[in-house]
Write a protein that holds these residues in place. Sequence first.
Motif, PDB file in Angstrom:
ATOM      1  N   UNK A  16      39.921  36.022  43.744  1.00 25.88           N
ATOM      2  CA  UNK A  16      41.189  35.900  43.015  1.00 25.88           C
ATOM      3  C   UNK A  16      41.768  37.673  43.010  1.00 25.88           C
ATOM      4  N   UNK A  17      42.981  37.543  42.957  1.00 26.74           N
ATOM      5  CA  UNK A  17      43.631  39.057  42.899  1.00 26.74           C
ATOM      6  C   UNK A  17      43.473  39.440  41.420  1.00 26.74           C
ATOM      7  N   UNK A  18      43.234  40.608  41.367  1.00 31.06           N
ATOM      8  CA  UNK A  18      43.227  41.146  40.027  1.00 31.06           C
ATOM      9  C   UNK A  18      44.681  41.394  39.438  1.00 31.06           C
ATOM     10  N   UNK A  19      44.729  41.007  38.182  1.00 36.56           N
ATOM     11  CA  UNK A  19      46.060  41.032  37.467  1.00 36.56           C
ATOM     12  C   UNK A  19      46.748  39.638  37.656  1.00 36.56           C
ATOM     13  N   UNK A  20      46.546  38.640  38.339  1.00 36.80           N
ATOM     14  CA  UNK A  20      47.386  37.564  38.716  1.00 36.80           C
ATOM     15  C   UNK A  20      47.121  36.626  37.585  1.00 36.80           C
ATOM     16  N   UNK A  21      48.183  35.957  37.281  1.00 37.87           N
ATOM     17  CA  UNK A  21      48.069  35.148  36.146  1.00 37.87           C
ATOM     18  C   UNK A  21      47.916  33.721  36.509  1.00 37.87           C
ATOM     19  N   UNK A  22      47.290  32.775  35.837  1.00 35.74           N
ATOM     20  CA  UNK A  22      47.256  31.337  36.126  1.00 35.74           C
ATOM     21  C   UNK A  22      47.154  30.615  34.635  1.00 35.74           C
ATOM     22  N   UNK A  23      47.531  29.248  34.711  1.00 32.36           N
ATOM     23  CA  UNK A  23      47.535  28.535  33.634  1.00 32.36           C
ATOM     24  C   UNK A  23      46.350  27.693  33.681  1.00 32.36           C
ATOM     25  N   UNK A  24      45.236  27.927  32.649  1.00 26.84           N
ATOM     26  CA  UNK A  24      44.071  27.374  32.399  1.00 26.84           C
ATOM     27  C   UNK A  24      44.097  26.600  31.436  1.00 26.84           C
ATOM     28  N   UNK A  25      43.579  25.175  31.530  1.00 22.43           N
ATOM     29  CA  UNK A  25      43.617  24.333  30.545  1.00 22.43           C
ATOM     30  C   UNK A  25      42.370  23.165  30.539  1.00 22.43           C
ATOM     31  N   UNK A  26      42.262  22.370  29.703  1.00 25.86           N
ATOM     32  CA  UNK A  26      40.973  21.611  29.638  1.00 25.86           C
ATOM     33  C   UNK A  26      41.808  20.318  28.720  1.00 25.86           C
ATOM     34  N   UNK A  27      41.882  19.116  29.219  1.00 27.31           N
ATOM     35  CA  UNK A  27      42.157  17.925  28.574  1.00 27.31           C
ATOM     36  C   UNK A  27      41.167  17.509  27.734  1.00 27.31           C
ATOM     37  N   UNK A  28      41.470  16.689  26.504  1.00 27.58           N
ATOM     38  CA  UNK A  28      40.620  16.076  25.680  1.00 27.58           C
ATOM     39  C   UNK A  28      41.103  15.073  25.222  1.00 27.58           C
ATOM     40  N   UNK A  29      40.378  13.721  24.702  1.00 25.48           N
ATOM     41  CA  UNK A  29      39.120  13.859  25.367  1.00 25.48           C
ATOM     42  C   UNK A  29      38.870  13.549  26.922  1.00 25.48           C
ATOM     43  N   UNK A  30      37.764  13.645  27.528  1.00 25.88           N
ATOM     44  CA  UNK A  30      37.115  13.179  28.639  1.00 25.88           C
ATOM     45  C   UNK A  30      35.994  12.307  28.581  1.00 25.88           C
TER      46      UNK A  30
END
Length: 116
Positions: A35-49
């Motif tokens: 991944x390119x340094x400084x790039x922003x992504x939305x990271x998440x986790x659903x719950x419950x699984x």
Amino acid sequence: MDVHPNTVEVSIGTDPPGLEFTLDGRPYEATSKRMVVGTEYVLGAESPQYAEGSRFAFAGWSTGAEQQHVFTVPDEDVSVTAGFAELPYPRTRGSPTTSASGPSWGSAASTTASSR
């Protein structure tokens, strides 16, 4: 002139393995990519699984970030893990109970019907 962005290796997974997280809204079980340094992504986790007959609740990211957050690619290789805790299945109302005479639903109607 060629432009070569500064990239690092980013590994993202779950503990226990096999559960899912989302990266820009797309579900993954595990990924490792440049991944390119400084790039922003939305990271998440659903719950419950749910996996292999068990139920899991999100417990936290290894980075200490919020459940859904903006992840900025750092300037060095990184591994990020979404941690999950196993939850017991709740007893539901009307679930059978077991006694020496077998399962019983505990309702007055079934007791009356079975004694006829």
